[in-house]
Design a protein around this motif. Structure first.
Motif, mmCIF file in Angstrom:
data_model
loop_
_atom_site.group_PDB
_atom_site.id
_atom_site.type_symbol
_atom_site.label_atom_id
_atom_site.label_comp_id
_atom_site.label_asym_id
_atom_site.label_seq_id
_atom_site.Cartn_x
_atom_site.Cartn_y
_atom_site.Cartn_z
ATOM 1 N N SER A 139 77.820 94.043 -27.317
ATOM 2 C CA SER A 139 77.276 93.200 -26.251
ATOM 3 C C SER A 139 76.964 94.021 -25.007
ATOM 4 C CB SER A 139 78.266 92.090 -25.891
ATOM 5 O OG SER A 139 79.465 92.643 -25.394
ATOM 6 N N LEU A 140 76.079 93.460 -24.202
ATOM 7 C CA LEU A 140 75.757 93.981 -22.883
ATOM 8 C C LEU A 140 76.178 92.899 -21.893
ATOM 9 C CD1 LEU A 140 74.379 96.205 -21.159
ATOM 10 C CD2 LEU A 140 72.279 94.865 -21.359
ATOM 11 N N LYS A 141 76.909 93.294 -20.859
ATOM 12 C CA LYS A 141 77.460 92.325 -19.911
ATOM 13 C C LYS A 141 77.162 92.779 -18.491
ATOM 14 C CE LYS A 141 81.936 90.155 -18.929
ATOM 15 N NZ LYS A 141 83.333 90.145 -19.366
ATOM 16 N N TYR A 142 76.894 91.801 -17.610
ATOM 17 C CA TYR A 142 76.707 92.090 -16.191
ATOM 18 C C TYR A 142 77.696 91.261 -15.393
ATOM 19 C CZ TYR A 142 74.735 92.646 -11.573
ATOM 20 O OH TYR A 142 74.571 92.937 -10.243
ATOM 21 N N GLU A 143 78.327 91.897 -14.398
ATOM 22 C CA GLU A 143 79.256 91.223 -13.496
ATOM 23 C C GLU A 143 78.729 91.360 -12.080
ATOM 24 O OE1 GLU A 143 83.099 93.035 -14.003
ATOM 25 O OE2 GLU A 143 83.200 92.478 -16.108
ATOM 26 N N HIS A 144 78.665 90.237 -11.371
ATOM 27 C CA HIS A 144 78.180 90.233 -9.990
ATOM 28 C C HIS A 144 79.264 89.646 -9.087
ATOM 29 C CE1 HIS A 144 75.128 90.185 -6.832
ATOM 30 N NE2 HIS A 144 75.662 89.049 -6.454
ATOM 31 N N PRO A 145 79.741 90.420 -8.079
ATOM 32 C CA PRO A 145 80.786 89.892 -7.196
ATOM 33 C C PRO A 145 80.247 88.769 -6.312
ATOM 34 C CG PRO A 145 80.040 92.038 -6.423
ATOM 35 C CD PRO A 145 79.342 91.786 -7.727
ATOM 36 N N VAL A 146 81.018 87.693 -6.194
ATOM 37 C CA VAL A 146 80.633 86.565 -5.343
ATOM 38 C C VAL A 146 81.678 86.274 -4.271
ATOM 39 C CG1 VAL A 146 79.131 85.485 -7.037
ATOM 40 C CG2 VAL A 146 81.549 84.860 -6.983
ATOM 41 N N ALA A 147 82.874 86.800 -4.436
ATOM 42 C CA ALA A 147 83.958 86.657 -3.461
ATOM 43 C C ALA A 147 84.987 87.732 -3.787
ATOM 44 C CB ALA A 147 84.595 85.267 -3.552
ATOM 45 N N GLU A 148 85.951 87.879 -2.925
ATOM 46 C CA GLU A 148 87.003 88.864 -3.181
ATOM 47 C C GLU A 148 87.663 88.550 -4.527
ATOM 48 O OE1 GLU A 148 89.047 92.250 -2.475
ATOM 49 O OE2 GLU A 148 87.549 91.412 -1.109
ATOM 50 N N SER A 149 87.588 89.475 -5.462
ATOM 51 C CA SER A 149 88.202 89.377 -6.795
ATOM 52 C C SER A 149 87.557 88.350 -7.721
ATOM 53 C CB SER A 149 89.700 89.075 -6.681
ATOM 54 O OG SER A 149 90.346 90.061 -5.908
ATOM 55 N N THR A 150 86.367 87.858 -7.410
ATOM 56 C CA THR A 150 85.692 86.868 -8.255
ATOM 57 C C THR A 150 84.284 87.350 -8.591
ATOM 58 O OG1 THR A 150 86.938 85.107 -7.166
ATOM 59 C CG2 THR A 150 85.016 84.447 -8.453
ATOM 60 N N PHE A 151 83.922 87.221 -9.869
ATOM 61 C CA PHE A 151 82.620 87.661 -10.345
ATOM 62 C C PHE A 151 81.948 86.556 -11.144
ATOM 63 C CE2 PHE A 151 85.334 91.310 -10.002
ATOM 64 C CZ PHE A 151 84.524 92.334 -9.529
ATOM 65 N N ILE A 152 80.637 86.496 -11.073
ATOM 66 C CA ILE A 152 79.844 85.699 -12.012
ATOM 67 C C ILE A 152 79.405 86.672 -13.092
ATOM 68 C CG2 ILE A 152 77.655 84.501 -12.351
ATOM 69 C CD1 ILE A 152 77.992 83.230 -9.664
ATOM 70 N N THR A 153 79.514 86.258 -14.358
ATOM 71 C CA THR A 153 79.181 87.152 -15.468
ATOM 72 C C THR A 153 78.040 86.585 -16.309
ATOM 73 O OG1 THR A 153 80.750 86.132 -17.020
ATOM 74 C CG2 THR A 153 81.591 87.909 -15.622
#
Length: 169
Positions: free
Chosen positions: A55-69
């Motif tokens: 798989s290929l995965k992307y993580e985008h930070p939205v808050a301290e210690s929280t990501f949208i994936t």
């Protein structure tokens, strides 16, 4: 169904880009490529022996210690030999596309929940709804591993306990 999923994916992408990134180097986000393996559970364990994929995965930070994936990949469900001997295909393939949220829990541990769709590569295989809660650990800034329960629902449920080892770049 495909139009709805595409619309949700676009909305999530636009929303994710509207958030400011956190300044912490731990919350940098980015891409990873993963090797996946799973053990079918429930009724799926009667017919399949294992699940292998990438798989290929992307993580985008939205808050301290929280990501949208967001992730996409390929999974091959390996048919047990007794069914192959009866003429069934040796593998059933699918392309899972998922989006979700990842929360860092401290000391390298994280929790993650994803929803999405699995598109069968078999003729007439259809599309299944996916839900996948899991836990994982960041071994370094460039390597993580996660264990999840993943269920694919389409006129019944095919489920697995999966492992993903990701290499961030």
């Amino acid at each position: 169904m495909k139009k709805v999923l595409l619309g949700l994916a676009l909305a999530a992408g636009i929303s994710a880009n509207s958030f400011a990134q956190s300044g912490s180097s731990e919350n940098k986000g980015g891409f990873s490529i993963g090797i996946e393996a799973g053990l079918p559970v429930g009724d799926a364990a009667d017919f399949y022996s294992a699940v292998l994929g990438a798989s290929l995965k992307y993580e985008h930070p939205v808050a301290e210690s929280t990501f949208i994936t967001g992730s996409a990949g390929y999974n091959a469900f390996l048919t047990k030999s007794r069914y192959k001997d009866l003429g069934f295909e040796s593998t059933s393939g699918a392309i899972p596309v998922k989006g979700g949220i990842k929360q860092m829990l401290g000391s390298g541990f994280f929790g993650e929940a994803q929803l999405g769709a699995a598109f069968s590569t078999s003729s007439g295989g259809g599309t299944a709804f996916i839900y996948a809660p899991g836990l994982g650990y960041n071994f370094s800034p460039s390597v993580d591993a996660g264990v999840r329960y993943e269920a694919w629902s389409n006129n019944g449920t095919t489920s697995q306990v999966g492992l993903r080892i990701g290499f961030k770049f």
